[in-house]
Scaffold this active site. Structure first.
Site, PDB file in Angstrom:
ATOM      1  N   CYS A 293      23.378   2.322  39.497  1.00 53.87           N
ATOM      2  CA  CYS A 293      21.942   2.711  39.382  1.00 53.87           C
ATOM      3  C   CYS A 293      21.743   2.501  37.834  1.00 53.87           C
ATOM      4  O   CYS A 293      22.043   2.888  36.839  1.00 53.87           O
ATOM      5  CB  CYS A 293      21.910   4.312  39.826  1.00 53.87           C
ATOM      6  SG  CYS A 293      22.493   4.214  41.480  1.00 53.87           S
TER       7      CYS A 293
ATOM      8  N   THR B 234      24.711   8.232  38.600  1.00 50.17           N
ATOM      9  CA  THR B 234      25.144   9.216  39.502  1.00 50.17           C
ATOM     10  C   THR B 234      26.508   9.203  39.795  1.00 50.17           C
ATOM     11  O   THR B 234      26.940   8.160  39.638  1.00 50.17           O
ATOM     12  CB  THR B 234      24.349   9.024  41.046  1.00 50.17           C
ATOM     13  OG1 THR B 234      24.738   8.111  41.755  1.00 50.17           O
ATOM     14  CG2 THR B 234      22.783   9.166  40.792  1.00 50.17           C
TER      15      THR B 234
ATOM     16  N   SER C  69      27.925   8.604  42.919  1.00 50.86           N
ATOM     17  CA  SER C  69      28.131   8.066  43.812  1.00 50.86           C
ATOM     18  C   SER C  69      27.816   6.624  43.672  1.00 50.86           C
ATOM     19  O   SER C  69      28.207   5.870  44.482  1.00 50.86           O
ATOM     20  CB  SER C  69      27.315   8.451  45.173  1.00 50.86           C
ATOM     21  OG  SER C  69      26.013   8.283  44.874  1.00 50.86           O
ATOM     22  N   CYS C  70      26.845   6.187  42.687  1.00 51.49           N
ATOM     23  CA  CYS C  70      26.559   4.790  42.404  1.00 51.49           C
ATOM     24  C   CYS C  70      26.518   4.515  41.155  1.00 51.49           C
ATOM     25  O   CYS C  70      25.413   4.975  40.295  1.00 51.49           O
ATOM     26  CB  CYS C  70      25.372   4.719  43.173  1.00 51.49           C
ATOM     27  SG  CYS C  70      24.430   2.876  42.605  1.00 51.49           S
ATOM     28  N   GLY C  71      27.557   3.727  40.419  1.00 51.63           N
ATOM     29  CA  GLY C  71      27.540   3.396  39.026  1.00 51.63           C
ATOM     30  C   GLY C  71      26.622   2.391  38.608  1.00 51.63           C
ATOM     31  O   GLY C  71      26.754   2.025  37.543  1.00 51.63           O
TER      32      GLY C  71
END
Length: 284
Positions: free
Chosen positions: A127, A121, A123-125
């Site tokens: 994940c 995503t 917002s969160c590299g």
């Protein structure tokens, strides 16, 4: 310059103090998927493999792809890359959202280095990583001579300099920025994206393509908070001083301490917090 970095939308704005209602056109940050493909010779034929899909703001896509592959440990240097271009010939649809990185002849990518799933995503590299140990990528630049120092007065001046170069943020309020400065406070590179990790990958990818790694004698400014992955990416690029307008996470501080990286948070209004390696900052 970013391409399609903002998108016009209709919005109803309401202000309770005046009961004012306005139906207006506004701008929001553009977010679209980017598929990163890797082409390499396995010794018998040319292989094409989908490596990741990330949600990003269009623009500097070749830098994003190369920076991502480098900070994941899949490629080692600029010489590994023959080209990084949008997939205009082989792709029939959404060509602007597919980029292919062609490896140089005789270079095999270290695909086993990455345990990331094919989707991340904005917002969160991190994940998709199977474990925290899988993202403790070891930097090649940990043993270089250490002579990076900066004054607090220089650090205080950086947020305003960055804001002056965030044109898309000014119109949308929805982008993160990563900026590279000299130790004397000269702005060198700025990259923006809806994903904070994408902005840093773009910056590192640009530096790699210019053969400017390691990024010693420079400092990194982040427009938001400091996550574990941003410190990991900075360490991969040889950055020793990271400053941010926002707060660091506990794991970001822990990793900065492991790599002897100076970590500064809450850099605003002539104030700052130093979380690690304070010897590189002159307060007086």
């Amino acid at each position: 310059m970013l391409v399609d970095a903002s998108t016009p939308v209709r919005v109803i704005k309401f202000r309770s103090e005046t009961d004012e209602v306005a139906n207006l056109q506004d701008s929001v940050a553009t977010e679209e998927p980017l598929e990163i493909r890797l082409s390499y010779d396995d010794g018998s034929s040319r292989q094409v493999q989908n490596v990741a899909v990330t949600m990003r703001t269009p623009g500097h896509d070749n830098e994003l792809a190369v920076g991502f592959l480098y900070t994941e440990g899949i490629i080692q240097n600029a010489a590994d890359v023959l080209s990084a271009e949008h997939c205009f010939i082989a792709c029939s649809e959404n060509r602007e959202n597919v980029i292919q990185v062609d490896m140089s002849e005789g270079i095999m990518p270290n695909l086993q280095k990455s345990e990331r799933n094919f989707y991340t995503t904005s917002s969160c590299g991190v994940c998709g990583k199977s474990s925290i140990n899988a993202i403790r990528t070891v930097s090649s630049y940990t043993d270089l001579a250490d002579s990076d120092y900066v004054s607090a007065d220089i650090l205080y001046s950086l947020p305003e300099k960055l804001l002056a170069h965030q044109a898309v943020f000014a119109s949308t309020g929805g982008l993160h920025a990563s900026a590279l400065f000299s130790l004397s406070g000269e702005l060198l590179i700025v990259r923006e994206d809806v994903g904070r990790h994408n902005a840093l990958d773009k910056l590192i990818g640009a530096s790699l393509l210019m053969n400017d790694l390691p990024l010693t004698q420079k400092l990194l400014l982040l427009s938001g908070r400091i996550s574990f992955e941003l410190v990991q990416k900075a360490a991969m690029a040889g950055i020793r001083i990271i400053a941010a307008i926002g707060a660091p996470s506990s794991l970001a501080i822990q990793l900065a301490q492991e790599f002897n990286i100076t970590l500064v948070g809450f850099l605003r209004q002539q104030r700052l917090n130093i979380y690690s390696a304070e010897h590189r900052i002159s307060i007086s």
